[in-house]
Design a protein around this motif. Structure first.
Motif, PDB file in Angstrom:
ATOM      1  N   VAL A 197       0.870  -1.168   0.000  1.00  0.00           N
ATOM      2  CA  VAL A 197       0.000   0.000   0.000  1.00  0.00           C
ATOM      3  C   VAL A 197       0.911   1.224   0.000  1.00  0.00           C
ATOM      4  CG1 VAL A 197      -1.785   1.294   1.219  1.00  0.00           C
ATOM      5  CG2 VAL A 197      -1.822  -1.214   1.240  1.00  0.00           C
ATOM      6  N   TYR A 198       0.655   2.117  -0.938  1.00  0.00           N
ATOM      7  CA  TYR A 198       1.475   3.309  -1.077  1.00  0.00           C
ATOM      8  C   TYR A 198       0.728   4.513  -0.497  1.00  0.00           C
ATOM      9  CZ  TYR A 198       4.893   0.895  -3.916  1.00  0.00           C
ATOM     10  OH  TYR A 198       5.885   0.032  -4.337  1.00  0.00           O
ATOM     11  N   TYR A 199       1.437   5.247   0.339  1.00  0.00           N
ATOM     12  CA  TYR A 199       0.871   6.400   1.026  1.00  0.00           C
ATOM     13  C   TYR A 199       1.605   7.668   0.625  1.00  0.00           C
ATOM     14  CZ  TYR A 199      -1.127   2.899   4.203  1.00  0.00           C
ATOM     15  OH  TYR A 199      -1.805   1.836   4.736  1.00  0.00           O
ATOM     16  N   CYS A 200       0.838   8.728   0.534  1.00  0.00           N
ATOM     17  CA  CYS A 200       1.382  10.058   0.309  1.00  0.00           C
ATOM     18  C   CYS A 200       1.351  10.806   1.639  1.00  0.00           C
ATOM     19  CB  CYS A 200       0.529  10.764  -0.739  1.00  0.00           C
ATOM     20  SG  CYS A 200       0.913  12.489  -1.003  1.00  0.00           S
ATOM     21  N   ALA A 201       2.384  11.571   1.892  1.00  0.00           N
ATOM     22  CA  ALA A 201       2.447  12.375   3.113  1.00  0.00           C
ATOM     23  C   ALA A 201       2.993  13.754   2.796  1.00  0.00           C
ATOM     24  CB  ALA A 201       3.315  11.690   4.162  1.00  0.00           C
ATOM     25  N   GLY A 202       2.575  14.726   3.590  1.00  0.00           N
ATOM     26  CA  GLY A 202       3.041  16.082   3.379  1.00  0.00           C
ATOM     27  C   GLY A 202       3.212  16.830   4.684  1.00  0.00           C
ATOM     28  N   ASP A 203       4.060  17.826   4.652  1.00  0.00           N
ATOM     29  CA  ASP A 203       4.306  18.653   5.837  1.00  0.00           C
ATOM     30  C   ASP A 203       4.632  20.071   5.397  1.00  0.00           C
ATOM     31  OD1 ASP A 203       4.951  18.042   8.959  1.00  0.00           O
ATOM     32  OD2 ASP A 203       6.079  19.758   8.181  1.00  0.00           O
ATOM     33  N   PRO A 204       4.072  21.061   6.078  1.00  0.00           N
ATOM     34  CA  PRO A 204       4.322  22.442   5.675  1.00  0.00           C
ATOM     35  C   PRO A 204       5.773  22.887   5.840  1.00  0.00           C
ATOM     36  CG  PRO A 204       3.064  22.366   7.714  1.00  0.00           C
ATOM     37  CD  PRO A 204       3.100  20.977   7.174  1.00  0.00           C
ATOM     38  N   ARG A 205       6.520  22.199   6.656  1.00  0.00           N
ATOM     39  CA  ARG A 205       7.950  22.504   6.749  1.00  0.00           C
ATOM     40  C   ARG A 205       8.624  21.967   5.505  1.00  0.00           C
ATOM     41  NH1 ARG A 205       8.142  19.731  12.541  1.00  0.00           N
ATOM     42  NH2 ARG A 205       6.638  18.454  11.387  1.00  0.00           N
ATOM     43  N   SER A 206       9.473  22.728   4.896  1.00  0.00           N
ATOM     44  CA  SER A 206       9.931  22.440   3.539  1.00  0.00           C
ATOM     45  C   SER A 206      10.992  21.362   3.445  1.00  0.00           C
ATOM     46  CB  SER A 206      10.470  23.714   2.894  1.00  0.00           C
ATOM     47  OG  SER A 206      11.583  24.191   3.631  1.00  0.00           O
ATOM     48  N   GLU A 207      11.656  21.054   4.543  1.00  0.00           N
ATOM     49  CA  GLU A 207      12.696  20.041   4.483  1.00  0.00           C
ATOM     50  C   GLU A 207      12.112  18.659   4.755  1.00  0.00           C
ATOM     51  OE1 GLU A 207      15.192  22.468   3.035  1.00  0.00           O
ATOM     52  OE2 GLU A 207      15.883  20.441   3.552  1.00  0.00           O
ATOM     53  N   VAL A 208      12.666  17.666   4.109  1.00  0.00           N
ATOM     54  CA  VAL A 208      12.210  16.298   4.359  1.00  0.00           C
ATOM     55  C   VAL A 208      12.516  15.928   5.808  1.00  0.00           C
ATOM     56  CG1 VAL A 208      12.490  15.623   1.962  1.00  0.00           C
ATOM     57  CG2 VAL A 208      14.376  15.285   3.562  1.00  0.00           C
ATOM     58  N   PRO A 268      11.732  12.743   9.177  1.00  0.00           N
ATOM     59  CA  PRO A 268      11.433  11.329   9.464  1.00  0.00           C
ATOM     60  C   PRO A 268       9.970  11.010   9.238  1.00  0.00           C
ATOM     61  CG  PRO A 268      12.754  12.323  11.209  1.00  0.00           C
ATOM     62  CD  PRO A 268      12.343  13.434  10.314  1.00  0.00           C
ATOM     63  N   ILE A 269       9.712   9.756   8.998  1.00  0.00           N
ATOM     64  CA  ILE A 269       8.370   9.309   8.642  1.00  0.00           C
ATOM     65  C   ILE A 269       7.328   9.725   9.660  1.00  0.00           C
ATOM     66  CG2 ILE A 269       8.795   7.064   9.707  1.00  0.00           C
ATOM     67  CD1 ILE A 269       6.925   5.844   7.607  1.00  0.00           C
ATOM     68  N   ASN A 270       7.668   9.730  10.920  1.00  0.00           N
ATOM     69  CA  ASN A 270       6.694  10.055  11.962  1.00  0.00           C
ATOM     70  C   ASN A 270       6.488  11.550  12.151  1.00  0.00           C
ATOM     71  OD1 ASN A 270       6.207   7.334  12.614  1.00  0.00           O
ATOM     72  ND2 ASN A 270       7.992   7.285  13.960  1.00  0.00           N
ATOM     73  N   ASP A 271       7.140  12.342  11.317  1.00  0.00           N
ATOM     74  CA  ASP A 271       7.095  13.784  11.515  1.00  0.00           C
ATOM     75  C   ASP A 271       6.346  14.499  10.399  1.00  0.00           C
ATOM     76  OD1 ASP A 271       9.558  16.381  12.235  1.00  0.00           O
ATOM     77  OD2 ASP A 271       7.657  15.878  13.205  1.00  0.00           O
ATOM     78  N   TYR A 272       5.593  13.760   9.596  1.00  0.00           N
ATOM     79  CA  TYR A 272       4.765  14.374   8.569  1.00  0.00           C
ATOM     80  C   TYR A 272       3.384  14.644   9.153  1.00  0.00           C
ATOM     81  CZ  TYR A 272       8.085  13.592   4.782  1.00  0.00           C
ATOM     82  OH  TYR A 272       9.180  13.635   3.956  1.00  0.00           O
ATOM     83  N   ASN A 273       2.861  15.828   8.900  1.00  0.00           N
ATOM     84  CA  ASN A 273       1.580  16.221   9.482  1.00  0.00           C
ATOM     85  C   ASN A 273       0.378  15.583   8.800  1.00  0.00           C
ATOM     86  OD1 ASN A 273       1.763  17.773  11.785  1.00  0.00           O
ATOM     87  ND2 ASN A 273       2.141  19.661  10.668  1.00  0.00           N
ATOM     88  N   TYR A 274       0.456  15.397   7.501  1.00  0.00           N
ATOM     89  CA  TYR A 274      -0.707  14.965   6.734  1.00  0.00           C
ATOM     90  C   TYR A 274      -0.425  13.686   5.971  1.00  0.00           C
ATOM     91  CZ  TYR A 274      -1.846  19.829   7.686  1.00  0.00           C
ATOM     92  OH  TYR A 274      -2.078  21.025   8.309  1.00  0.00           O
ATOM     93  N   TRP A 275      -1.409  12.800   5.990  1.00  0.00           N
ATOM     94  CA  TRP A 275      -1.293  11.510   5.330  1.00  0.00           C
ATOM     95  C   TRP A 275      -2.555  11.206   4.537  1.00  0.00           C
ATOM     96  CZ3 TRP A 275       2.860   8.142   5.402  1.00  0.00           C
ATOM     97  CH2 TRP A 275       3.898   8.462   6.275  1.00  0.00           C
ATOM     98  N   GLY A 276      -2.348  10.551   3.392  1.00  0.00           N
ATOM     99  CA  GLY A 276      -3.482  10.002   2.674  1.00  0.00           C
ATOM    100  C   GLY A 276      -3.827   8.624   3.199  1.00  0.00           C
ATOM    101  N   ARG A 277      -4.874   8.036   2.625  1.00  0.00           N
ATOM    102  CA  ARG A 277      -5.318   6.715   3.087  1.00  0.00           C
ATOM    103  C   ARG A 277      -4.647   5.573   2.353  1.00  0.00           C
ATOM    104  NH1 ARG A 277     -11.825   7.213   4.375  1.00  0.00           N
ATOM    105  NH2 ARG A 277     -11.639   8.847   5.949  1.00  0.00           N
TER     106      ARG A 277
END
Length: 123
Positions: free
Chosen positions: A93-104, A106-115
């Motif tokens: 299952v492939y997930y998209c994630a995003g965060d308003p902070r511009s630098e990449v 860690p995985i647990n530090d993204y604010n927004y996730w798709g399903r």
């Protein structure tokens, strides 16, 4: 709030290609750090590729380098994952994630996730 919706998954034979899309709504993601992650059955969710908010730097996992490409279309508020030369081990299952902070980050530090969207590669 940002909503992320993945699409484009499906069943494909080994050696084939798919393009996943991650459409954002609610806010523009043009300066967000974005990432694609995947989770196979019984395994942890891992990074596939991440892109900085500027779009100038991308970080690929070794397992997909040379086969997968991330891109972003700011006019469409969408991020893509082009997957070529697919292998059975890409099944997940492939997930998209995003965060308003511009630098990449860690995985647990993204604010927004798709399903997520299922990708299945048959041998």
């Amino acid at each position: 709030q940002v909503a992320l919706v993945e699409s484009g998954g499906g069943l494909v034979q080994a050696g084939g290609s798919l393009r996943l899309s991650c459409a954002a709504s609610g806010r523009t993601i043009s300066t967000y750090a974005m990432g694609w992650f995947r989770q196979a059955p019984g395994k942890e969710r891992d990074l596939v590729v991440a892109i900085t908010g500027s779009g100038h730097r991308m970080f690929y996992s070794d397992s997909v380098k040379g086969r997968f490409t991330i891109s972003r279309d700011n006019a469409k508020n969408t991020v893509y994952l082009q997957m070529n030369s697919l292998k059975p081990e890409d099944t997940a299952v492939y997930y998209c994630a995003g965060d308003p902070r511009s630098e990449v980050r860690p995985i647990n530090d993204y604010n927004y996730w798709g399903r997520g969207t299922q990708v299945t590669v048959s041998s």
